[in-house]
Scaffold this motif. Sequence first.
Motif, mmCIF file in Angstrom:
data_model
loop_
_atom_site.group_PDB
_atom_site.id
_atom_site.type_symbol
_atom_site.label_atom_id
_atom_site.label_comp_id
_atom_site.label_asym_id
_atom_site.label_seq_id
_atom_site.Cartn_x
_atom_site.Cartn_y
_atom_site.Cartn_z
ATOM 1 N N THR A 170 0.821 -1.210 0.000
ATOM 2 C CA THR A 170 0.000 0.000 0.000
ATOM 3 C C THR A 170 0.852 1.256 0.000
ATOM 4 O OG1 THR A 170 -1.733 -1.194 1.200
ATOM 5 C CG2 THR A 170 -1.867 1.198 1.190
ATOM 6 N N SER A 171 1.987 1.230 0.684
ATOM 7 C CA SER A 171 2.872 2.400 0.688
ATOM 8 C C SER A 171 3.399 2.684 -0.718
ATOM 9 C CB SER A 171 4.030 2.195 1.674
ATOM 10 O OG SER A 171 4.883 1.139 1.263
ATOM 11 N N LEU A 172 3.625 1.644 -1.509
ATOM 12 C CA LEU A 172 4.056 1.847 -2.893
ATOM 13 C C LEU A 172 2.937 2.462 -3.734
ATOM 14 C CD1 LEU A 172 5.986 -1.504 -3.551
ATOM 15 C CD2 LEU A 172 6.971 0.771 -3.195
ATOM 16 N N VAL A 173 1.680 2.113 -3.430
ATOM 17 C CA VAL A 173 0.551 2.688 -4.158
ATOM 18 C C VAL A 173 0.501 4.195 -3.946
ATOM 19 C CG1 VAL A 173 -1.962 2.698 -4.421
ATOM 20 C CG2 VAL A 173 -0.757 0.548 -4.028
ATOM 21 N N PHE A 174 0.817 4.668 -2.734
ATOM 22 C CA PHE A 174 0.849 6.104 -2.472
ATOM 23 C C PHE A 174 1.819 6.814 -3.414
ATOM 24 C CE2 PHE A 174 -0.383 5.328 2.213
ATOM 25 C CZ PHE A 174 -1.716 5.344 1.874
ATOM 26 N N GLY A 175 2.975 6.194 -3.616
ATOM 27 C CA GLY A 175 3.962 6.779 -4.519
ATOM 28 C C GLY A 175 3.454 6.860 -5.946
ATOM 29 N N MET A 367 -3.899 4.817 -9.311
ATOM 30 C CA MET A 367 -4.023 3.776 -8.293
ATOM 31 C C MET A 367 -4.383 2.437 -8.927
ATOM 32 S SD MET A 367 -6.651 3.710 -5.040
ATOM 33 C CE MET A 367 -8.138 3.569 -6.061
ATOM 34 N N PHE A 368 -5.380 2.441 -9.808
ATOM 35 C CA PHE A 368 -5.801 1.206 -10.471
ATOM 36 C C PHE A 368 -4.696 0.644 -11.367
ATOM 37 C CE2 PHE A 368 -10.567 2.381 -10.183
ATOM 38 C CZ PHE A 368 -10.680 1.679 -9.003
#
Length: 424
Positions: A170-175, A367-368
């Motif tokens: 999830t932290s990578l998704v923020f990036g 995000m998707f």
Amino acid sequence: MMGFGRNKISSFKIVRNKKIWRDIDLVIWIVPFILVHLSCFLIASTQRNLGITDWYQHAIIAYIGTLIIYFLAQVPLQDLRKYTLTIYFLTISTLLYVNFSGTSALGAKRWLSFAGLYIQPSEFAKLTLILVLASILDQKRFSDLSHLMKPLFVSFLPWILVFIQPDLGTSLVFGAILLGMLYWAGMPYEWAFIILATLVTGLLAYVYQFGLFIWIPIIGFLSYKSLPHQKKLLTLLVVFFHSLIAKISPWIWESVLRDYQKDRLILFLNPSQDPLGGGYHMLQSKIGIGSGGLLGSGLMQGQLTKLKFIPEQHTDFIFSALGEETGFLGTLLVSFLFFILILRLIKIAIDARTDFESLIVIGITSMFIFQIMVNIFMTIGLGPVTGIPLPFMSYGRTALFVNFISLGFCLSVSRRGQSVRRNL
């Protein structure tokens, strides 16, 4: 007169029905419908003979999510703008609470228990970040590198709180959300390279520290060339930032990341080095997908899926069940559905009435895209196991709920964009 009145009422109904159908975005409605119902079969298949009904819960959340899409489509997103700061601080407070008093499972503290339900606040944090960044970037013009400070700061707080749960995926998704929205807001390509270069800096700091003496000056030179104002000061800040990354990266690797996370990041290059440990998921996933051939074994007929060779297959590795039971054609169909959904979201972002709405849609799209690509690459052995779910298909109540809220936001933008074009 009475006949004339009935004709008038009938004409009104026809016009109203046409208007309703004209406002319906078929891609946003139909694609998730197909993906969710196909996923229900796959989830049931992974858990058959176990007496577990996660597929049923998956379907219920999807039906609730469909209602949410409808209601959110009626809400102008501009109305949410005045609440973004409140939502942001509430999200940060919730993430702090999770880290201290959350419910632990599988070695991570990511959930809140509420009325018998387990809620994952980090999933909602993705939407919060999109709303806050859209509010900030709507007012930004990238004439100076210092304009990145505010977006980076508001992204850093939820990122670090999720990273230490630990939740690397999830932290990578923020990036990915941050970079996608910065690009859409007009950030120069050189600045995007400077940000992405931190990954190389961190890797060199652990693998080949001598290379930093060449790499960081190169980054400094590119920064100096690309900056229009305050070149010397901002170049020094960039060099300092990369030096800081180089300093803390080895510490993060040794002290923050868990052993299983290190294995996931390394063993995807050669999972056969530890076939019964860190490389097990990936090896079994590749075998399952490969065994499906062209047409697959049929829904509910996968033998590797039935025998539970892949742990947690109904969540992160649902794509492997898809490959085994529907074959190459099934995976191609699902990939195509994701592709047309992404294209539709990009079109909505382009046609949005305001920059704020356009940025929200492109944040959701980023995000998707990231989650789809990373999950599929993970299951076919082209990327590390990060624990990122496949949208609308992986079992996960909070994640699925957030996906439908995201589509509700996009449909709201779509409907208002259509009404503006019709009035031109």
